[in-house]
Design a protein around this motif. Structure first.
Motif, mmCIF file in Angstrom:
data_model
loop_
_atom_site.group_PDB
_atom_site.id
_atom_site.type_symbol
_atom_site.label_atom_id
_atom_site.label_comp_id
_atom_site.label_asym_id
_atom_site.label_seq_id
_atom_site.Cartn_x
_atom_site.Cartn_y
_atom_site.Cartn_z
ATOM 1 N N ALA A 270 0.828 -1.213 0.000
ATOM 2 C CA ALA A 270 0.000 0.000 0.000
ATOM 3 C C ALA A 270 0.858 1.258 0.000
ATOM 4 C CB ALA A 270 -0.935 -0.006 1.211
ATOM 5 N N SER A 271 1.991 1.224 0.680
ATOM 6 C CA SER A 271 2.884 2.384 0.698
ATOM 7 C C SER A 271 3.630 2.537 -0.617
ATOM 8 C CB SER A 271 3.890 2.260 1.843
ATOM 9 O OG SER A 271 3.248 2.240 3.094
ATOM 10 N N TYR A 272 3.995 1.411 -1.223
ATOM 11 C CA TYR A 272 4.776 1.449 -2.450
ATOM 12 C C TYR A 272 3.945 1.788 -3.686
ATOM 13 C CZ TYR A 272 8.630 -1.129 -0.146
ATOM 14 O OH TYR A 272 9.656 -1.532 0.656
ATOM 15 N N ARG A 273 2.726 1.254 -3.757
ATOM 16 C CA ARG A 273 1.988 1.276 -5.022
ATOM 17 C C ARG A 273 1.846 2.672 -5.634
ATOM 18 N NH1 ARG A 273 -1.144 -1.928 -8.205
ATOM 19 N NH2 ARG A 273 -0.818 -3.732 -6.839
ATOM 20 N N PRO A 274 1.360 3.682 -4.900
ATOM 21 C CA PRO A 274 1.178 4.973 -5.572
ATOM 22 C C PRO A 274 2.485 5.572 -6.088
ATOM 23 C CG PRO A 274 0.821 5.161 -3.190
ATOM 24 C CD PRO A 274 0.891 3.717 -3.498
ATOM 25 N N LEU A 275 3.591 5.319 -5.411
ATOM 26 C CA LEU A 275 4.871 5.851 -5.857
ATOM 27 C C LEU A 275 5.377 5.100 -7.083
ATOM 28 C CD1 LEU A 275 6.536 6.356 -2.374
ATOM 29 C CD2 LEU A 275 5.582 8.118 -3.856
ATOM 30 N N LEU A 276 5.260 3.786 -7.063
ATOM 31 C CA LEU A 276 5.694 3.010 -8.214
ATOM 32 C C LEU A 276 4.804 3.239 -9.425
ATOM 33 C CD1 LEU A 276 6.759 -0.300 -6.444
ATOM 34 C CD2 LEU A 276 8.233 1.462 -7.421
ATOM 35 N N GLU A 277 3.538 3.535 -9.193
ATOM 36 C CA GLU A 277 2.667 3.903 -10.312
ATOM 37 C C GLU A 277 3.129 5.206 -10.943
ATOM 38 O OE1 GLU A 277 -1.205 3.917 -8.553
ATOM 39 O OE2 GLU A 277 -1.638 1.843 -9.150
ATOM 40 N N LEU A 278 3.559 6.167 -10.111
ATOM 41 C CA LEU A 278 4.106 7.414 -10.655
ATOM 42 C C LEU A 278 5.330 7.142 -11.511
ATOM 43 C CD1 LEU A 278 3.922 10.011 -7.716
ATOM 44 C CD2 LEU A 278 2.674 10.094 -9.879
ATOM 45 N N ALA A 279 6.203 6.257 -11.022
ATOM 46 C CA ALA A 279 7.409 5.925 -11.785
ATOM 47 C C ALA A 279 7.049 5.283 -13.117
ATOM 48 C CB ALA A 279 8.301 5.005 -10.964
ATOM 49 N N ARG A 280 6.144 4.323 -13.080
ATOM 50 C CA ARG A 280 5.735 3.655 -14.322
ATOM 51 C C ARG A 280 5.093 4.646 -15.287
ATOM 52 N NH1 ARG A 280 0.519 0.365 -13.584
ATOM 53 N NH2 ARG A 280 -0.132 2.546 -13.403
ATOM 54 N N ASP A 281 4.178 5.474 -14.773
ATOM 55 C CA ASP A 281 3.468 6.410 -15.641
ATOM 56 C C ASP A 281 4.384 7.499 -16.178
ATOM 57 O OD1 ASP A 281 1.250 4.905 -15.085
ATOM 58 O OD2 ASP A 281 0.359 6.330 -13.680
ATOM 59 N N ALA B 129 9.822 -7.972 -0.449
ATOM 60 C CA ALA B 129 9.212 -8.760 -1.510
ATOM 61 C C ALA B 129 8.067 -8.008 -2.173
ATOM 62 C CB ALA B 129 8.708 -10.093 -0.940
ATOM 63 N N GLU B 130 7.323 -7.199 -1.385
ATOM 64 C CA GLU B 130 6.209 -6.434 -1.947
ATOM 65 C C GLU B 130 6.698 -5.422 -2.975
ATOM 66 O OE1 GLU B 130 6.557 -7.264 1.145
ATOM 67 O OE2 GLU B 130 4.771 -8.465 1.534
ATOM 68 N N PHE B 131 7.830 -4.798 -2.715
ATOM 69 C CA PHE B 131 8.426 -3.863 -3.664
ATOM 70 C C PHE B 131 8.732 -4.577 -4.981
ATOM 71 C CE2 PHE B 131 12.283 -2.060 -5.561
ATOM 72 C CZ PHE B 131 11.947 -0.726 -5.687
ATOM 73 N N PHE B 132 9.373 -5.721 -4.899
ATOM 74 C CA PHE B 132 9.736 -6.448 -6.111
ATOM 75 C C PHE B 132 8.501 -6.967 -6.840
ATOM 76 C CE2 PHE B 132 13.831 -6.452 -3.997
ATOM 77 C CZ PHE B 132 14.716 -6.284 -5.059
ATOM 78 N N ARG B 133 7.481 -7.400 -6.108
ATOM 79 C CA ARG B 133 6.264 -7.898 -6.768
ATOM 80 C C ARG B 133 5.608 -6.793 -7.600
ATOM 81 N NH1 ARG B 133 4.979 -10.369 -1.377
ATOM 82 N NH2 ARG B 133 5.824 -12.493 -1.448
ATOM 83 N N LEU B 134 5.580 -5.578 -7.051
ATOM 84 C CA LEU B 134 4.986 -4.476 -7.799
ATOM 85 C C LEU B 134 5.841 -4.107 -9.011
ATOM 86 C CD1 LEU B 134 3.703 -2.245 -4.879
ATOM 87 C CD2 LEU B 134 2.299 -3.372 -6.613
ATOM 88 N N CYS B 135 7.152 -4.126 -8.854
ATOM 89 C CA CYS B 135 8.014 -3.850 -10.000
ATOM 90 C C CYS B 135 7.867 -4.939 -11.057
ATOM 91 C CB CYS B 135 9.467 -3.712 -9.552
ATOM 92 S SG CYS B 135 9.803 -2.207 -8.600
ATOM 93 N N ASP B 136 7.685 -6.192 -10.617
ATOM 94 C CA ASP B 136 7.379 -7.271 -11.565
ATOM 95 C C ASP B 136 6.122 -6.940 -12.359
ATOM 96 O OD1 ASP B 136 9.500 -8.673 -10.418
ATOM 97 O OD2 ASP B 136 8.218 -9.997 -9.235
ATOM 98 N N GLU B 137 5.097 -6.544 -11.641
ATOM 99 C CA GLU B 137 3.798 -6.257 -12.258
ATOM 100 C C GLU B 137 3.873 -5.071 -13.209
ATOM 101 O OE1 GLU B 137 -0.545 -4.472 -10.810
ATOM 102 O OE2 GLU B 137 0.743 -5.517 -9.366
ATOM 103 N N PHE B 138 4.589 -4.029 -12.807
ATOM 104 C CA PHE B 138 4.625 -2.787 -13.578
ATOM 105 C C PHE B 138 5.671 -2.799 -14.685
ATOM 106 C CE2 PHE B 138 3.025 -0.269 -9.640
ATOM 107 C CZ PHE B 138 1.747 -0.744 -9.874
ATOM 108 N N GLY B 139 6.539 -3.798 -14.702
ATOM 109 C CA GLY B 139 7.573 -3.833 -15.734
ATOM 110 C C GLY B 139 8.680 -2.836 -15.488
ATOM 111 N N ILE B 140 9.100 -2.705 -14.226
ATOM 112 C CA ILE B 140 10.175 -1.782 -13.863
ATOM 113 C C ILE B 140 11.388 -2.598 -13.427
ATOM 114 C CG2 ILE B 140 10.900 0.067 -12.304
ATOM 115 C CD1 ILE B 140 7.962 0.858 -12.037
#
Length: 826
Positions: free
Chosen positions: A329-340, A357-368
C-alpha cells in the motif's frame, strides 16, 4: 534463512497488534524484570519505528528530529497462540542492536538491521514478548580494524562496523531521523506435519524463446507427492543428493517478461502441489539479463531478452523516512508514478535499506527493472574480520531469498561509491576493491540469483571509478559541477547510475503548506536545501546557475523582488535541463545506455533532490522526464554546421509509421520555414533525420552560419501517428537561447468534464508559450511544465486524486508573462 511455507497445516501469523513502546536512557534497564513505573508506554505499530510511534503520540517532530540512537527503545506485546505447542518466532528486521525475551527469559540477541532471525519456542499459553533496541551511539564510537580511508559522507565513522542504514546519519542529505525499532514484520509460525523452507526459483528465457524454470526447497517431515506447475506444464519434484527437492520445467515459446517501455511484463503463477494441497509460490517471469560492454570493453549496457535497453529512471528513496514501510500500500502509488513517467528502472542505493518482496512484486507487475545495491557505501569495511564477513554472507542470503523468482530484479551491485571514495582520498588503485565486492557478494548472487547481472560497485570503470566515459558512472557534470549542457555529450557517458542532481522545487501547494512565508523569507528554507558535506554551496545554487545560463535572468534579483517568478524559473529550468540531457543520451549513435536521476522522492518537505515531493506529488522534473522517457520519443539536437537533427526513438517491438512536421517560427508565431515528412521507424531502434530533409531546402535552423540576423527564435517539431493522427511527441529548439524566445503569449483556456470525476483542460495559444504550468489542487495533470506552440489545441487530463471532494478549478501560467489564466469545470 527463509520463512516456512504455509503447507501441511503450517500457519503464519503476523504479530502486528497490541504493541507498546517506551524510551529509556541507555543501559537504564538490563532485562524486562528491571522495568519500573518511570517508563511511559505508547501505542506502537509493528512493523514500524520508534520515531513513528513517538510522532503519533505528539512527541516527535520529523522537521526537528531529536536523536534516538542514544536511547534504549523497549517494545512489548502479548502473544496469544491459537493452540499450545512448538512455534517459531521470526524477526524480519530489527534496527539495530536488539535483545528479546519471552516471558522474561532471553531468546535473542541480534546486531544487524539487515539480518532476519528465527527462534524456536514452546508456548503453553499466553506469553509476553519484550524487545529492547539498545542505544546505537556507543557502538558507533567503537574502534575496529584500521580503515584505509575515511568517508566524507558522514562524521560517524563507526557505521562501517555496524550493519545498519546510513539514513539519518548523513548531514545535508536527510534529517537525523534514526531507524530504531522492529521495522519489518514479526511472525509467529506454527509448523505443520511438513516443513518446507529455503525456496529457490530460477526462471530464465532461452535464446530460442523457451522458458526454463527450476524450483527447489528444503523439506522436513512426511513428504507427500510433490509437483510444480507453471504455464500449463507440471513436473514432479525429486530428491537431490544434497537432500533438497527440485523440479524443472520447460515452457515452449513462453510469453516473456519485458520492461513496460519495450513490451508486456508477462507473469506466470508458480504452484506447489503437495498431495491434495495447492500452494501458490507467487508469480515469476521469463527473461534473459546480460551486460554488454561493447566491442572495446569500455561500455555498459543492459540487454534484456537480447535487446539493448536504454534504462531510464531514478535512484529510489524509501517510501517514508519516518516509518521505513515495506508494504504494498505504501509502495503502489509511488511506483505507479514511476511507471506512468515511463521509467523502466529504479536503483536502490547502498545508503538506504533492503527493499521487500512487496516492492519487487509491484516492479514485476509494472515492468520496472530494479538495480539494487547491497547496503554498503563509501566505507572501507572490515571483511578481514571473520565474524563481520559471516554477517555479510547471512545478510546477502536473506536479501536474495526475498527476491526469489522476481523478473524485475536485473542488477545486484556490491555497493555505492566505495571505489570512488577510496580513489578520491588518494588510495592506490589496487586497494579500491576487495573481497566484499569481488568475492563474498558475487558468490552469494551466483548461488541464489544466478539469473541476474552483478556489478562490483557504483561507479566503477575508467581511469577513475567516477570517469563518465567508461563503465558505470555517477554523472553530475551537468548539475552539481555546473557544466554547460554540451557536456552531456562531451563526457561520453556510458551508463549513469546517478545523475542530474538539483534542488527541485515542489509545486505551489506543497510550498504554501510547508513554507507559508515563502522561499527567501522562511529561515527553514535554506537550511533544508540538500548539500554535500563540507561544501560552501548547495544544490539551490546549482539550480540558480542554470536559470541564469539558460534564460539570462538574475535569480538573486528575482528572489528578492519577484519570488513567484523565481520559483517558476526554478521549476522550468530543471525540466529543460533534464529533457535536453536525455535528448543527447537517447539520440541515434549515442553510446549512453542509461541514466538514473538522483533521486526519486524527497525524504522531507523541501526543495530536495527528488522529482517527487515528500507528499507524493510530482515536481516539474517528473513531467519533463515523462516526456523524455517516452517509448516513442522525439527530440531536436543541435549539430552545429551539420544542422538541426530530429532524433526519433521507437522502443516498441513494431515498425511504426509517422508524419514528422517541422516549423521554424519568428516571434514564436510566424512560420518562416516548414515542412513534413512521412517515415517509418523499425521496432527497438532509433533514427536521426536532418531537419533540412524535412524542410526540403537549406535553412540555417541552428543559426550556425550567421548569414545575417536570425530569421527565427524557435523550431517546433511534432511526431504524428500515421494511422490515428494523434500527436505522440513534440520537441523544441531555441537557436538564440530560451530567453530570446520568451513571449507574453495569450492563452485560450476551457475546461471540460471528464469521466470518473476527472476533467480536461483544453489550451491554445497565439504564439509560443514556454513552460506552461497548470495548478489543479486535488488533481494530477497528465502533463505539466510543457511548451505550447501555436496552430493547434492541447488537451491535458486532470485526474481526481483520492480524497478530493471538490470540482476542479485553478490557474494556468507560463514563463514570460505574469498573467494567470483561470479555469473551472462547469
Amino acid at each position: 534463512m527463509s520463512t516456512l511455507l504455509p503447507i501441511a497445516g503450517t500457519t503464519v501469523t503476523a504479530l502486528d497488534a497490541g504493541w507498546r513502546m517506551a524510551v529509556a536512557e541507555a543501559g537504564a534497564f538490563g532485562r524486562p524484570s528491571d522495568l519500573d513505573g518511570s517508563l511511559v508506554w505508547h501505542q506502537a505499530k509493528v512493523p514500524g519505528t520508534a520515531a513513528d510511534a513517538l510522532a503519533d503520540a505528539g512527541l516527535f517532530d520529523p522537521a526537528r528530529p531529536e536523536p534516538l540512537h542514544g536511547k534504549d527503545i523497549w517494545y512489548r506485546t502479548t502473544i496469544r497462540p491459537q493452540r499450545p505447542g512448538p512455534h517459531r518466532l521470526r524477526f524480519e528486521g530489527l534496527a539495530t542492536i536488539a535483545e528479546a525475551w519471552l516471558g522474561g527469559s532471553p531468546i535473542l540477541a541480534s546486531s544487524s538491521m539487515f539480518e532476519a532471525s528465527e527462534v524456536d519456542i514452546d508456548l503453553a499459553g499466553e506469553a509476553e514478548l519484550t524487545i529492547c533496541l539498545r542505544a546505537l551511539q556507543p557502538h558507533l564510537a567503537k574502534r575496529g580494524p584500521r580503515a584505509r580511508w575515511r568517508t566524507q559522507l558522514t562524521p560517524e565513522q563507526g557505521l562501517r562496523l555496524t550493519r545498519t542504514t546510513m539514513l539519518g546519519h548523513m548531514p545535508g542529505w536527510c534529517p537525523s531521523i534514526h531507524a530504531v525499532g522492529p521495522f519489518r514484520p514479526i511472525l509467529l509460525v506454527r509448523p505443520g506435519s511438513l516443513a518446507a523452507e529455503d525456496l529457490r526459483i530460477d526462471a530464465r528465457l532461452t535464446e530460442e524463446g523457451h522458458g526454463e524454470l527450476a524450483v527447489s526447497l528444503k523439506l522436513a517431515g512426511i513428504v507427500p507427492h510433490l509437483a510444480i506447475s507453471c504455464g500449463g506444464e507440471t513436473s514432479a519434484m525429486r530428491e537431490m543428493p544434497d537432500g533438497r527437492y527440485e523440479a524443472r520445467l520447460t515452457l515452449e515459446n513462453v510469453k516473456p517478461w519485458w520492461p513496460h517501455t519495450h513490451g508486456t511484463p508477462h507473469l506466470h503463477e508458480v504452484v506447489l502441489e503437495a498431495g491434495d494441497e495447492r500452494l501458490s509460490l507467487g508469480r515469476t517471469g521469463f527473461r534473459r539479463i546480460e551486460i554488454d560492454k561493447g566491442e572495446d570493453g569500455k561500455g555498459f549496457a543492459l540487454r534484456v531478452n537480447g535487446t539493448r535497453i536504454f534504462c531510464r529512471g531514478a535512484v529510489w528513496t524509501n517510501a517514508d523516512l519516518l516509518r521505513l514501510p515495506g508494504d504494498a500500500a505504501s509502495y503502489r502509488p509511488l511506483l505507479e508514478l514511476a511507471r506512468d513517467a515511463n521509467m523502466n528502472m529504479l536503483r536502490v542505493g547502498g545508503t538506504m535499506v533492503y527493499e521487500t518482496a512487496e516492492f519487487f512484486r509491484l516492479c514485476d507487475e509494472f515492468g520496472i527493472l530494479v538495480w539494487h545495491d547491497f547496503q554498503f557505501a563509501n566505507f572501507d569495511y572490515p571483511v578481514s574480520d571473520p565474524e563481520f564477513a559471516a554477517t555479510v554472507e547471512r545478510e546477502a542470503q536473506d536479501f536474495l531469498h526475498v527476491t526469489q523468482g522476481s523478473p524485475s530484479f536485473a542488477v545486484a551491485c556490491g555497493g555505492s561509491e566505495i571505489e570512488q571514495q577510496a580513489a578520491m582520498m588518494g588510495v592506490s588503485r589496487e586497494k579500491w576493491q576487495g573481497p566484499l565486492t569481488q568475492e563474498i557478494l558475487p558468490a552469494a548472487c551466483a548461488r541464489l540469483r544466478p539469473d541476474i547481472a552483478y556489478v562490483a560497485n557504483s561507479p566503477t570503470g575508467g581511469a577513475m571509478p567516477f570517469s563518465p566515459n567508461e563503465g558505470v558512472t555517477h554523472y553530475f557534470g551537468v548539475s552539481a559541477y555546473r557544466m554547460p549542457l554540451e557536456d552531456a555529450r562531451r563526457a561520453e557517458v556510458k551508463f549513469a547510475a546517478e545523475c542530474l542532481a538539483f534542488a527541485n522545487l515542489p509545486e505551489a501547494a506543497t510550498v504554501e503548506r510547508h513554507f507559508p512565508p515563502g522561499p527567501g523569507h522562511s529561515p527553514e528554507w535554506k537550511a533544508l536545501i540538500p548539500r554535500d558535506r563540507n561544501t560552501g554551496w548547495d544544490f539551490e545554487d546549482v539550480r540558480d546557475h542554470y536559470v541564469e545560463a539558460l534564460y539570462g535572468v538574475k535569480p538573486l534579483d528575482l528572489r528578492y523582488g519577484d519570488p513567484e517568478s523565481y520559483l517558476d524559473f526554478g521549476r522550468a529550468v530543471v525540466a529543460e535541463v533534464m529533457e535536453a540531457v536525455f535528448a543527447e543520451w537517447r539520440r541515434a549513435g549515442s553510446r549512453t545506455a542509461g541514466g538514473l536521476i538522483w533521486n526519486f522522492r524527497d525524504l522531507f518537505p523541501s526543495a530536495g533532490w527528488g522529482v517527487v515531493d515528500a507528499t507524493g506529488a510530482p515536481k516539474s522534473a517528473l513531467f519533463a522526464l515523462k516526456r523524455a522517457f517516452r517509448p516513442v520519443a522525439l527530440a531536436l539536437t543541435d549539430e552545429g554546421t551539420n544542422g538541426l537533427y530530429a532524433q526519433l526513438a521507437n522502443d516498441t517491438a513494431d515498425t511504426l509509421s509517422f508524419r514528422l512536421e517541422i516549423s521554424c517560427l519568428n516571434g514564436g508565431a510566424v512560420p518562416v520555414a516548414s515542412g513534413a515528412l512521412d517515415l517509418e521507424i523499425a521496432g527497438r531502434s532509433s533514427r536521426a533525420v536532418p531537419v533540412t530533409e524535412v524542410l526540403g531546402a537549406f535553412f540555417d535552423a541552428t543559426y550556425a552560419f550567421r548569414f545575417g540576423p536570425p530569421a527565427h527564435d524557435v523550431t517546433h517539431a511534432r511526431l504524428i501517428d500515421a494511422a490515428s493522427g494523434i500527436v505522440l511527441a513534440e520537441a523544441f529548439h531555441f537557436p538564440r537561447g530560451r530567453g530570446a524566445a520568451m513571449h507574453a503569449a495569450r492563452l485560450d483556456v476551457r475546461c471540460e468534464t471528464g469521466a470518473g470525476g476527472n476533467a480536461v483542460v483544453v489550451l491554445a495559444t497565439d504564439r509560443l508559450a514556454q513552460s506552461v504550468h497548470i495548478r489543479a489542487d486535488g488533481y494530477l495533470p497528465d502533463d505539466n511544465w510543457f511548451h505550447l506552440a501555436p496552430g493547434s489545441e492541447r488537451r491535458v487530463t486532470l485526474r481526481r486524486l483520492p480524497g478530493t471532494d471538490h470540482a476542479v478549478s485553478g490557474e494556468i501560467g507560463h514563463l514570460g508573462s505574469k498573467e494567470r489564466f483561470s479555469y473551472s469545470a462547469g
